[in-house]
Design a protein around this motif. Structure first.
Motif, short mmCIF file in Angstrom:
data_model
loop_
_atom_site.label_atom_id
_atom_site.label_comp_id
_atom_site.label_asym_id
_atom_site.label_seq_id
_atom_site.Cartn_x
_atom_site.Cartn_y
_atom_site.Cartn_z
N ASN A 87 24.29 -18.18 4.57
CA ASN A 87 24.03 -17.30 5.72
C ASN A 87 24.58 -15.88 5.55
O ASN A 87 25.06 -15.27 6.52
N ALA A 88 24.50 -15.34 4.35
CA ALA A 88 24.86 -13.94 4.16
C ALA A 88 23.87 -13.05 4.91
O ALA A 88 22.73 -13.44 5.17
N ASN A 89 24.31 -11.86 5.27
CA ASN A 89 23.41 -10.90 5.92
C ASN A 89 22.31 -10.50 4.94
O ASN A 89 22.59 -9.87 3.91
N PRO A 90 21.05 -10.85 5.21
CA PRO A 90 19.98 -10.64 4.22
C PRO A 90 19.71 -9.17 3.92
O PRO A 90 19.38 -8.82 2.79
N LYS A 91 19.86 -8.31 4.93
CA LYS A 91 19.58 -6.88 4.70
C LYS A 91 20.59 -6.29 3.72
O LYS A 91 20.22 -5.58 2.77
N ILE A 92 21.87 -6.58 3.93
CA ILE A 92 22.90 -6.09 3.02
C ILE A 92 22.73 -6.70 1.64
O ILE A 92 22.82 -6.03 0.61
#
Length: 382
Positions: free
Chosen positions: A350-355
């Motif tokens: 669940n990492a921030n996909p945009k970053i």
């Protein structure tokens, strides 16, 4: 379950049937296969064929009393053992037998994650405990109720702890007319004492063509989409079926364009791509990254001169050849795969996909345009 219901594996089916016809059924067998290859359905179909009262040269009849009970997994001489999550209410596998039967009836192609979703797992670890081993010994000590042969199918014996040694005697010297079938994925994780007492039946992963045909005929996918899904699944039918729940992306086109952006140092375009990728949803993001990893591995074969081993479809193959000829080298491929594998790992958590996609995009520029490799990556040039 009949052999005709199982996707592919025709050679294995013939091999198993021949052991019954020639009365060469080993009493303890280990079906060893990659996930999603159909080993569990094959074990069930084999047991059904063995006990069918009116078997043909190619399959069980599906109509006799034994077959009808096997089809619903309620035959009194068919036993299952599998990993479960012990609790005050669940001490042995039979305590969740109804859930197991329900899952088999729903779809016999499943993995531990799907099985876990049917149970109250909480944060517990799955295993096959000593109480389950004692229960196996107990029920196999009884005479067969109806069938000629009692069958125990153990799914994922990798989850047997050392207590699994309690089964050694009954595996080595079972009661008359008893068949053990262990269905495993990782030979190295099985107790060596059990492994040495079984006959190994190696079941290969499904060819892409088999999965592609299944997706076209059973899931009504277009040929292009089925080809991409089968490439992504890499022989795993469970993985291919999971993709059916996602809105498809044109991964081939997106990934090739992404590499070209990196080669051209097109940072504004990459930022726009980041916004697009962030909108896909986690499963589609994972599929995109997995596609990229598989695509680059095929490129590495082209770069190594192993063209005959490449399994890309024609249209995608042309793109891979152009990229391998004009853009990529082995050092780049290794570094890119490393970055994509790390990104896949973080997306799963669940990492921030945009970053994340922006960071990977910038790494693409460094690797492809400026030939800057992460520490520890070999610098191999053509």
């Amino acid at each position: 379950m009949q052999f005709k219901e199982i996707i592919g594996q025709e050679d294995i089916k013939k091999q198993l049937i021949q052991t019954v016809v020639e009365n060469r059924v080993s009493h303890a067998q280990l079906f060893l296969s990659p996930e999603g290859s159909g080993a569990l359905p094959l074990a069930i179909a084999y047991a059904q064929y063995l006990n069918c009262q009116n078997k043909s040269p190619t399959d069980s009849c599906g109509e006799c009393s034994s077959c009808r009970k096997y089809e619903r997994y309620i035959h009194p001489d068919l036993h299952f053992s599998y990993p479960f999550f012990a609790s005050a209410a669940v001490k042995i596998a039979v305590d969740v037998l109804e859930e197991w039967r329900s899952l088999l009836l729903e779809d016999p192609y499943f993995n531990l994650d799907i099985w876990r979703s049917k149970l109250s797992a909480d944060n517990k670890q799955a295993n096959i405990n000593i109480a389950e081993c004692h229960d196996i010994i107990k029920k196999l000590s009884y005479k067969a109720f109806e069938a000629d042969t009692k069958v125990l199918i153990m799914w994922l014996p990798e989850f047997l702890d050392r207590e699994g040694n309690a089964l050694l005697k009954i595996i080595e010297e079972p009661p008359a007319n008893t068949l053990f079938i262990l269905v495993a994925q990782n030979q190295e994780q099985i107790l060596s004492t059990i492994l040495s007492r079984t006959q190994i039946v190696k079941i290969p992963k499904l060819p892409d063509t088999e999965i592609e045909a299944y997706l076209i005929n059973k899931a009504a996918l277009s040929e292009n989409q089925a080809t991409e899904y089968s490439f992504l699944a890499d022989g795993n039918l469970i993985e291919a079926k999971a993709m059916l729940n996602d809105t498809p992306n044109n991964n081939a086109s997106y990934f090739a364009e992404w590499l070209r952006m990196g080669f051209g140092n097109k940072v504004p375009a990459m930022i726009a791509f980041t916004d697009t990728a962030a909108s896909w949803g986690r499963e589609n993001q994972k599929n995109f990254l997995k596609y990229g990893i598989n695509f680059l591995r095929e490129c590495s074969l082209l770069l190594s001169g192993a063209d005959d081993l490449v399994k890309l479809p024609h249209q995608t193959l042309e793109v891979a050849i152009k990229l391998s000829t004009h853009v990529l080298n082995l050092g780049m491929v290794e570094a890119l795969i490393n970055e994509l594998e790390k990104a896949h790992y973080h997306i799963e958590r669940n990492a921030n996909p945009k970053i994340l996609f922006l960071d990977v995009s910038l790494q693409l520029v460094k690797i492809i345009k400026f030939k800057t490799f992460p520490k520890g990556t070999q610098h191999i040039y053509n």
